[in-house]
Design a protein around this motif. Structure first.
Motif, PDB file in Angstrom:
ATOM      1  N   MET A   1       4.494   8.920   0.930  1.00  0.00           N
ATOM      2  CA  MET A   1       4.103   9.194   2.305  1.00  0.00           C
ATOM      3  C   MET A   1       2.984   8.260   2.784  1.00  0.00           C
ATOM      4  O   MET A   1       3.003   7.765   3.909  1.00  0.00           O
ATOM      5  N   LEU A   2       1.996   8.013   1.932  1.00  0.00           N
ATOM      6  CA  LEU A   2       0.883   7.147   2.338  1.00  0.00           C
ATOM      7  C   LEU A   2       1.269   5.671   2.321  1.00  0.00           C
ATOM      8  O   LEU A   2       0.759   4.888   3.118  1.00  0.00           O
ATOM      9  N   SER A   3       2.168   5.271   1.430  1.00  0.00           N
ATOM     10  CA  SER A   3       2.579   3.863   1.420  1.00  0.00           C
ATOM     11  C   SER A   3       3.314   3.515   2.713  1.00  0.00           C
ATOM     12  O   SER A   3       3.246   2.384   3.189  1.00  0.00           O
ATOM     13  N   ARG A   4       3.978   4.486   3.301  1.00  0.00           N
ATOM     14  CA  ARG A   4       4.706   4.252   4.552  1.00  0.00           C
ATOM     15  C   ARG A   4       3.767   4.160   5.749  1.00  0.00           C
ATOM     16  O   ARG A   4       4.009   3.394   6.684  1.00  0.00           O
ATOM     17  N   THR A   5       2.693   4.945   5.705  1.00  0.00           N
ATOM     18  CA  THR A   5       1.831   5.018   6.888  1.00  0.00           C
ATOM     19  C   THR A   5       0.647   4.062   6.844  1.00  0.00           C
ATOM     20  O   THR A   5       0.238   3.526   7.881  1.00  0.00           O
ATOM     21  N   VAL A   6       0.061   3.847   5.652  1.00  0.00           N
ATOM     22  CA  VAL A   6      -1.132   2.993   5.586  1.00  0.00           C
ATOM     23  C   VAL A   6      -0.990   1.867   4.569  1.00  0.00           C
ATOM     24  O   VAL A   6      -1.951   1.142   4.311  1.00  0.00           O
ATOM     25  N   GLY A   7       0.201   1.714   3.998  1.00  0.00           N
ATOM     26  CA  GLY A   7       0.399   0.696   2.976  1.00  0.00           C
ATOM     27  C   GLY A   7       0.179  -0.713   3.486  1.00  0.00           C
ATOM     28  O   GLY A   7      -0.110  -1.624   2.710  1.00  0.00           O
ATOM     29  N   GLY A   8       0.314  -0.895   4.797  1.00  0.00           N
ATOM     30  CA  GLY A   8       0.146  -2.231   5.359  1.00  0.00           C
ATOM     31  C   GLY A   8      -1.271  -2.573   5.765  1.00  0.00           C
ATOM     32  O   GLY A   8      -1.540  -3.703   6.194  1.00  0.00           O
TER      33      GLY A   8
ATOM     34  N   LEU B   1      -8.221  18.685 -11.092  1.00  0.00           N
ATOM     35  CA  LEU B   1      -8.356  18.255  -9.708  1.00  0.00           C
ATOM     36  C   LEU B   1      -7.125  17.467  -9.282  1.00  0.00           C
ATOM     37  O   LEU B   1      -6.599  16.642 -10.042  1.00  0.00           O
ATOM     38  N   PHE B   2      -6.676  17.731  -8.066  1.00  0.00           N
ATOM     39  CA  PHE B   2      -5.719  16.865  -7.389  1.00  0.00           C
ATOM     40  C   PHE B   2      -6.546  15.952  -6.496  1.00  0.00           C
ATOM     41  O   PHE B   2      -7.280  16.427  -5.628  1.00  0.00           O
ATOM     42  N   THR B   3      -6.474  14.639  -6.721  1.00  0.00           N
ATOM     43  CA  THR B   3      -7.363  13.726  -6.015  1.00  0.00           C
ATOM     44  C   THR B   3      -6.596  12.633  -5.288  1.00  0.00           C
ATOM     45  O   THR B   3      -5.578  12.138  -5.774  1.00  0.00           O
ATOM     46  N   VAL B   4      -7.121  12.259  -4.128  1.00  0.00           N
ATOM     47  CA  VAL B   4      -6.665  11.083  -3.408  1.00  0.00           C
ATOM     48  C   VAL B   4      -7.896  10.216  -3.172  1.00  0.00           C
ATOM     49  O   VAL B   4      -8.844  10.661  -2.517  1.00  0.00           O
ATOM     50  N   GLN B   5      -7.894   9.006  -3.729  1.00  0.00           N
ATOM     51  CA  GLN B   5      -9.032   8.104  -3.563  1.00  0.00           C
ATOM     52  C   GLN B   5      -8.633   6.929  -2.685  1.00  0.00           C
ATOM     53  O   GLN B   5      -7.622   6.277  -2.907  1.00  0.00           O
ATOM     54  N   LEU B   6      -9.470   6.663  -1.680  1.00  0.00           N
ATOM     55  CA  LEU B   6      -9.211   5.623  -0.692  1.00  0.00           C
ATOM     56  C   LEU B   6     -10.382   4.647  -0.700  1.00  0.00           C
ATOM     57  O   LEU B   6     -11.528   5.057  -0.527  1.00  0.00           O
ATOM     58  N   THR B   7     -10.104   3.369  -0.900  1.00  0.00           N
ATOM     59  CA  THR B   7     -11.164   2.367  -0.997  1.00  0.00           C
ATOM     60  C   THR B   7     -10.782   1.142  -0.162  1.00  0.00           C
ATOM     61  O   THR B   7      -9.638   0.689  -0.208  1.00  0.00           O
ATOM     62  N   GLY B   8     -11.746   0.620   0.586  1.00  0.00           N
ATOM     63  CA  GLY B   8     -11.490  -0.562   1.412  1.00  0.00           C
ATOM     64  C   GLY B   8     -12.502  -0.659   2.531  1.00  0.00           C
ATOM     65  O   GLY B   8     -13.627  -0.163   2.414  1.00  0.00           O
TER      66      GLY B   8
ATOM     67  N   VAL C   1     -10.317   2.955   5.549  1.00  0.00           N
ATOM     68  CA  VAL C   1     -10.492   4.188   4.784  1.00  0.00           C
ATOM     69  C   VAL C   1     -10.453   5.402   5.708  1.00  0.00           C
ATOM     70  O   VAL C   1      -9.859   6.432   5.381  1.00  0.00           O
ATOM     71  N   ARG C   2     -11.065   5.286   6.870  1.00  0.00           N
ATOM     72  CA  ARG C   2     -11.034   6.402   7.822  1.00  0.00           C
ATOM     73  C   ARG C   2      -9.597   6.716   8.244  1.00  0.00           C
ATOM     74  O   ARG C   2      -9.177   7.877   8.259  1.00  0.00           O
ATOM     75  N   LYS C   3      -8.835   5.672   8.593  1.00  0.00           N
ATOM     76  CA  LYS C   3      -7.437   5.851   8.985  1.00  0.00           C
ATOM     77  C   LYS C   3      -6.633   6.474   7.850  1.00  0.00           C
ATOM     78  O   LYS C   3      -5.839   7.405   8.065  1.00  0.00           O
ATOM     79  N   ALA C   4      -6.838   5.992   6.626  1.00  0.00           N
ATOM     80  CA  ALA C   4      -6.102   6.508   5.475  1.00  0.00           C
ATOM     81  C   ALA C   4      -6.463   7.959   5.177  1.00  0.00           C
ATOM     82  O   ALA C   4      -5.607   8.753   4.773  1.00  0.00           O
ATOM     83  N   ALA C   5      -7.735   8.330   5.370  1.00  0.00           N
ATOM     84  CA  ALA C   5      -8.151   9.719   5.159  1.00  0.00           C
ATOM     85  C   ALA C   5      -7.450  10.644   6.141  1.00  0.00           C
ATOM     86  O   ALA C   5      -7.001  11.744   5.783  1.00  0.00           O
ATOM     87  N   GLU C   6      -7.355  10.205   7.377  1.00  0.00           N
ATOM     88  CA  GLU C   6      -6.655  11.005   8.394  1.00  0.00           C
ATOM     89  C   GLU C   6      -5.175  11.162   8.036  1.00  0.00           C
ATOM     90  O   GLU C   6      -4.610  12.260   8.159  1.00  0.00           O
ATOM     91  N   GLU C   7      -4.562  10.079   7.573  1.00  0.00           N
ATOM     92  CA  GLU C   7      -3.146  10.134   7.212  1.00  0.00           C
ATOM     93  C   GLU C   7      -2.915  10.972   5.956  1.00  0.00           C
ATOM     94  O   GLU C   7      -1.860  11.586   5.794  1.00  0.00           O
TER      95      GLU C   7
ATOM     96  N   GLY D   1     -20.406   4.786   1.428  1.00  0.00           N
ATOM     97  CA  GLY D   1     -20.211   3.571   2.226  1.00  0.00           C
ATOM     98  C   GLY D   1     -20.865   3.649   3.583  1.00  0.00           C
ATOM     99  O   GLY D   1     -21.980   4.179   3.726  1.00  0.00           O
ATOM    100  N   ASP D   2     -20.174   3.155   4.603  1.00  0.00           N
ATOM    101  CA  ASP D   2     -20.670   3.122   5.977  1.00  0.00           C
ATOM    102  C   ASP D   2     -20.478   4.495   6.612  1.00  0.00           C
ATOM    103  O   ASP D   2     -19.409   4.805   7.150  1.00  0.00           O
ATOM    104  N   LEU D   3     -21.499   5.323   6.551  1.00  0.00           N
ATOM    105  CA  LEU D   3     -21.383   6.706   7.023  1.00  0.00           C
ATOM    106  C   LEU D   3     -21.248   6.805   8.530  1.00  0.00           C
ATOM    107  O   LEU D   3     -20.864   7.859   9.060  1.00  0.00           O
ATOM    108  N   HIS D   4     -21.553   5.724   9.250  1.00  0.00           N
ATOM    109  CA  HIS D   4     -21.369   5.735  10.706  1.00  0.00           C
ATOM    110  C   HIS D   4     -19.885   5.766  11.056  1.00  0.00           C
ATOM    111  O   HIS D   4     -19.495   6.343  12.080  1.00  0.00           O
ATOM    112  N   VAL D   5     -19.054   5.182  10.205  1.00  0.00           N
ATOM    113  CA  VAL D   5     -17.614   5.101  10.473  1.00  0.00           C
ATOM    114  C   VAL D   5     -16.819   6.124   9.668  1.00  0.00           C
ATOM    115  O   VAL D   5     -15.889   6.746  10.189  1.00  0.00           O
ATOM    116  N   LEU D   6     -17.179   6.312   8.420  1.00  0.00           N
ATOM    117  CA  LEU D   6     -16.410   7.202   7.557  1.00  0.00           C
ATOM    118  C   LEU D   6     -16.493   8.647   8.039  1.00  0.00           C
ATOM    119  O   LEU D   6     -17.560   9.122   8.417  1.00  0.00           O
ATOM    120  N   PRO D   7     -15.371   9.370   8.010  1.00  0.00           N
ATOM    121  CA  PRO D   7     -15.313  10.700   8.620  1.00  0.00           C
ATOM    122  C   PRO D   7     -15.943  11.794   7.772  1.00  0.00           C
ATOM    123  O   PRO D   7     -15.999  11.697   6.540  1.00  0.00           O
TER     124      PRO D   7
END
Length: 457
Positions: free
Chosen positions: A310-317, A335-342, A347-353, A442-448
């Motif tokens: 699901m995530l490769s389709r929406t944010v893989g690019g 724990l079930f974990t999803v880690q997003l780095t970039g 990262v904000r877009k990927a967290a939403e997705e 990271g950049d807490l001004h942008v990260l959700p």
């Protein structure tokens, strides 16, 4: 007792001998796999598990209950790891290195949240020497003041600097911290925020070793040697291991409790967010969580393809974005974990997705074909991990320490085949109903914030 007084000659004799009887090529390829089952035995109070992959090399390890969750004081796991293969009652650290190099062997140590693994890899004809060496390391290391001040302290300081500059490692530690607080929530990585002073010194490490290396708290794991052969040498060389904790500084054995929450840390080296939910332990496996990890995914397993997850389709690019989804099991929690780095925006877009993907699964919006692919991917991931010596030996040793027997791969594979769309839907619903654990670096001004993503913390 194997005498090494005339070691160079012994090494020459070992090198002259064939490491393993020559096999026909086809048979050698067919039998060199490390995917067989481990055999378990008890040798003088020490748990020994071994599987004979019938190759020319052997890997031998001591897996101990000495991961960060068991630390009574911060930094002890890293300190004990660093003291492996230093001066013992019989050998100097230099002698250990030179002897192993003459035999062509490799020595290493590492720790996880639950285990410390001291390992050696070598030609299988040298099994007696390495069993003797590992037995000596865990029962006769000196923990000298000069080695701590001149080598260990500098090594740990370097590790602190590396960990402090790694946002992904910091975010994963932060998620565990808010999930479990103590125990499994203790930082895996030493950073400047971990108060190792005045707790960490050669004396406290020695006391920790006295508890961690007691016979009930260790498992000997071998890959590439028969159970009978390993047991014979373990019986001889592990007699000196204590039968119970020999110090007043015991292990922290408090059971894990899940809390959930959010941690946000400003960092200039990069951005990483970990979104985690309660998972399953060794004793209560959840095949649905493993399949969910494969379905949500984030990476394509086929080059030049966007992938089915699901995530490769929406944010893989998204350029520079790294996505890692996992179902991590410990002895009494998971724990079930999803880690997003970039980049912060990616990262904000990927967290939403990520949250959208979980909600879609909870609403039953998963095709039969995608479910079939996810089950197959989850099975492949388990089987592939079982073939890697390091990962499979660590898992086998840890599971034996905590459940009394090594995890059998077939026991992990069969339940995956029974996962249905309804079971997967119910699993996703349960995750979203409960508290999440979110680590943001990271950049807490942008990260959700977690609430902006629609998560409860």
């Amino acid at each position: 007792m194997i005498s090494r007084t005339s070691f160079p000659r012994a090494a020459q004799l070992a090198l002259r001998q064939p490491a393993y009887p020559r096999l026909p090529l086809a048979r050698g390829l067919a039998t060199s796999s490390s995917s067989g089952s481990y055999e378990l035995s008890d040798v003088g109070g020490v748990k020994v598990i071994a599987r004979d992959s019938r190759g020319p090399t052997t890997k031998l390890a001591v897996v101990a209950k000495a991961g960060t969750r068991y630390e009574p004081l911060p930094g002890l796991s890293a300190g004990l790891e660093a003291f492996a293969f230093k001066t013992t009652q019989k050998r100097s650290g230099l002698r250990i290195v030179r002897e192993s190099e003459l035999l062509g062997g490799q020595l290493a140590s590492n720790h996880t949240r639950e285990a410390l693994m001291i390992e050696s890899s070598f030609l299988r004809t040298d099994l007696p020497y390495y069993v003797e060496l590992l037995g000596e390391v865990i029962s006769q290391t000196k923990y000298t003041t000069h080695e701590f001040n001149e080598e260990i302290r500098e090594f740990l300081s370097t590790k602190q600097g590396v960990a402090a500059s790694n946002p992904a490692a910091l975010a994963l530690d932060a998620a565990h911290s808010v999930a479990f607080h103590h125990g499994l929530g203790s930082p895996l990585n030493l950073t400047s925020s971990v108060p190792t002073q005045p707790y960490l010194n050669e004396s406290s490490i020695a006391e920790f070793a006295g508890a961690a290396y007691a016979k009930p708290n260790i498992t000997i794991v071998a890959d590439g040697a028969s159970q009978a052969e390993v047991s014979k040498w373990v019986e001889q060389f592990f007699k000196a291991s204590p039968v119970s904790s020999s110090t007043s500084l015991g292990l922290n054995t408090s059971p894990s409790k899940y809390y959930g929450g959010e941690s946000r840390v400003s960092h200039t080296a990069g951005n990483s967010v970990v979104i985690a939910f309660p998972g399953s332990s060794y004793g209560t496996p959840s095949p649905e969580t493993a399949v969910l990890a494969a379905l949500v995914g984030g990476k394509s397993s086929i080059k030049w393809s966007s992938g089915f997850s699901m995530l490769s389709r929406t944010v893989g690019g998204l350029p520079g974005l790294s996505v890692s989804t996992a179902s991590v099991s410990y002895s009494d929690a998971g724990l079930f974990t999803v880690q997003l780095t970039g980049s912060a925006l990616a990262v904000r877009k990927a967290a939403e997705e990520t949250v959208k993907a979980l909600k879609a699964v909870a609403e039953g919006k998963v095709s039969k074909e995608d479910l079939t692919k996810a089950i197959a991917k989850a099975k492949f991931d388990v089987l592939e991990a079982s073939e890697g010596r390091n990962a499979s030996m660590l898992l086998a040793g840890s599971s034996t320490l905590h459940t009394g027997k090594p995890i059998e791969i077939i026991d992990a594979i069969k339940p995956l085949e029974s996962v249905t769309a309804d079971k997967l839907k119910a699993a996703a619903q349960n995750l979203l109903k409960g508290k999440a654990s979110v680590g943001t670096v990271g950049d807490l001004h942008v990260l959700p914030y977690a609430e902006e993503l629609g998560l409860q913390v």
